[in-house]
Design an enzyme around this catalytic site. Structure first.
Site, mmCIF file in Angstrom:
data_model
loop_
_atom_site.group_PDB
_atom_site.id
_atom_site.type_symbol
_atom_site.label_atom_id
_atom_site.label_comp_id
_atom_site.label_asym_id
_atom_site.label_seq_id
_atom_site.Cartn_x
_atom_site.Cartn_y
_atom_site.Cartn_z
ATOM 1 N N HIS A 1 2.524 0.449 -13.015
ATOM 2 C CA HIS A 1 3.305 -0.641 -13.338
ATOM 3 C C HIS A 1 4.952 -0.489 -13.231
ATOM 4 O O HIS A 1 5.297 0.649 -13.883
ATOM 5 C CB HIS A 1 3.019 -1.250 -14.773
ATOM 6 N N GLY B 1 0.932 -1.273 -0.014
ATOM 7 C CA GLY B 1 0.129 0.076 0.017
ATOM 8 C C GLY B 1 0.671 1.366 -0.058
ATOM 9 O O GLY B 1 0.279 2.370 0.405
ATOM 10 N N SER B 2 2.044 1.406 -0.437
ATOM 11 C CA SER B 2 2.942 2.525 -0.371
ATOM 12 C C SER B 2 2.433 3.398 -1.348
ATOM 13 O O SER B 2 2.509 4.741 -1.214
ATOM 14 C CB SER B 2 4.282 2.144 -0.452
ATOM 15 N N ASN B 3 1.822 3.092 -2.569
ATOM 16 C CA ASN B 3 1.337 3.941 -3.666
ATOM 17 C C ASN B 3 0.150 4.447 -3.049
ATOM 18 O O ASN B 3 -0.035 5.650 -3.065
ATOM 19 C CB ASN B 3 1.202 3.264 -4.891
ATOM 20 N N MET C 1 -3.039 -7.063 -7.686
ATOM 21 C CA MET C 1 -2.386 -8.318 -8.422
ATOM 22 C C MET C 1 -3.309 -9.283 -9.039
ATOM 23 O O MET C 1 -2.974 -10.601 -8.998
ATOM 24 C CB MET C 1 -1.398 -9.145 -7.613
ATOM 25 N N ARG C 2 -4.308 -8.824 -9.606
ATOM 26 C CA ARG C 2 -5.345 -9.859 -10.349
ATOM 27 C C ARG C 2 -5.652 -8.921 -11.693
ATOM 28 O O ARG C 2 -5.718 -7.627 -11.573
ATOM 29 C CB ARG C 2 -6.805 -9.665 -9.343
HETATM 30 C C1 GAR Z 1 4.341 -1.259 -7.151
HETATM 31 O O1 GAR Z 1 5.663 -1.294 -7.405
HETATM 32 C C2 GAR Z 1 3.272 -1.401 -8.094
HETATM 33 O O2 GAR Z 1 4.014 -0.742 -9.605
HETATM 34 C C3 GAR Z 1 3.308 -2.895 -8.500
HETATM 35 O O3 GAR Z 1 3.124 -3.505 -7.244
HETATM 36 C C4 GAR Z 1 3.964 -2.551 -6.214
HETATM 37 C C5 GAR Z 1 2.888 -2.118 -5.149
HETATM 38 O O4 GAR Z 1 3.399 -1.606 -4.258
HETATM 39 N N1 GAR Z 1 2.183 -3.214 -9.544
HETATM 40 C C6 GAR Z 1 2.419 -4.013 -10.330
HETATM 41 O O5 GAR Z 1 3.227 -4.825 -10.524
HETATM 42 C C7 GAR Z 1 1.235 -4.261 -11.143
HETATM 43 N N2 GAR Z 1 1.416 -5.160 -12.312
HETATM 44 P P1 GAR Z 1 2.599 -0.845 -3.124
HETATM 45 O O6 GAR Z 1 1.457 -1.677 -2.605
HETATM 46 O O7 GAR Z 1 3.544 -0.345 -2.000
HETATM 47 O O8 GAR Z 1 1.770 0.247 -3.656
#
Ligand code: GAR
Length: 191
Positions: free
Chosen positions: A111, A15-17, A92-93
Site C-alpha cells: 500500500h 503491474g510494475s510491482n 483494487m478489490r
Molecule cells: C501501487 O502503488 C500499489 O501500492 C497500489 O497500486 C499501485 C499498483 O501499481 N496499491 C494500492 O493502492 C492497494 N491499496 P502497479 O500495478 O504498477 O504495481
C-alpha cells in the site's frame, strides 16, 4: 533441493510491482517462482505475464453471480497452481472473508502510504492534503480489515513542497519495487 516458494500474483493494472518482483526472481535476487498471475481486468500486468510465458488468468467479476463466487473461483485457481503465498500487487478489490480464511497468513499486500496513515484510495493525495513531511509505502499481511494487517516492512520518502500527487507517487513506487521483494524474502524464510 528445497523447492522454491510458489507465488500467486493478483493485480488490476499496470503491474510494475509484479514486474519488479519477477525481474528479481530472474536475476537470482529472490528465490521464488511465479505460479500464476491473476487479474480482474484485461490489464497490462496480465499482458506482461503472457509475454513472459507465465500462467495467466483473467477473471471478469461480471461473469459471476456474486462477489463470493468470484472470490471462490480465484481461490480455486490459486489452489490448482499450489500457490503458497499470495502477493497483491495493485489489486483494487477487497477480499472476502472466505478468501482470506482459505489462505491464513499467506496473503500480503503493498500500500502506498505509511500505514496506519492514509488507508483506502488515493493515499498519496491524502498525504499531500494532510501536509505530512514524510510519506512512503507498507507491505503488510492481509486481514479482514482494509489496509490494517500486521506490518512486514515500510520505507519512507521525503515530501518536498513542490511535490504533486504524480511526483510523490513515483518516489514511493521506486521504494515499493525494492521492499516488496524484501518482504517476500522475509515471509518465505530466506535470509
Ligand atoms: C501501487 O502503488 C500499489 O501500492 C497500489 O497500486 C499501485 C499498483 O501499481 N496499491 C494500492 O493502492 C492497494 N491499496 P502497479 O500495478 O504498477 O504495481
Amino acid at each position: 533441493m528445497v523447492s522454491k516458494i510458489k507465488l500467486g500474483v493478483l493485480g488490476s493494472g499496470r503491474g510494475s510491482n509484479f514486474l519488479a518482483i519477477y525481474n528479481n526472481i530472474l536475476a537470482g535476487r529472490l528465490d521464488a517462482e511465479v505460479a500464476v498471475v491473476i487479474s480482474d481486468k484485461p490489464s497490462k500486468m496480465l499482458e506482461k505475464a503472457k509475454e513472459f510465458g507465465l500462467e495467466n488468468v483473467y477473471l471478469n467479476p461480471k461473469d459471476f453471480p456474486s462477489k463470493l463466487d468470484f472470490d471462490l473461483e480465484i481461490v480455486k485457481v490459486l489452489k490448482a497452481h499450489q500457490v503458497e503465498l499470495i502477493v497483491l500487487a495493485g489489486y483494487m478489490r477487497i477480499l472476502s472473508e472466505q478468501f482470506i480464511n482459505s489462505f491464513p497468513n499467506k496473503i500480503i499486500n503493498i500500500h502506498p502510504s505509511l500505514l496506519p496513515a492514509f488507508k483506502g484510495l488515493h493515499p498519496q493525495r491524502q498525504a499531500l492534503e494532510a501536509g505530512v513531511k514524510e510519506a512512503g509505502c507498507t507491505v503488510h499481511f492481509v486481514t479482514f480489515e482494509l489496509d490494517s494487517g500486521p506490518i512486514l516492512l515500510q520505507e519512507k520518502v521525503n515530501v518536498d513542497e513542490h511535490d504533486t500527487e504524480e511526483s510523490l507517487s513515483a518516489k514511493i513506487l521506486e521504494k515499493e519495487h525494492i521492499i516488496y521483494t524484501k518482504a517476500i524474502r522475509m515471509v518465505s524464510g530466506e535470509k
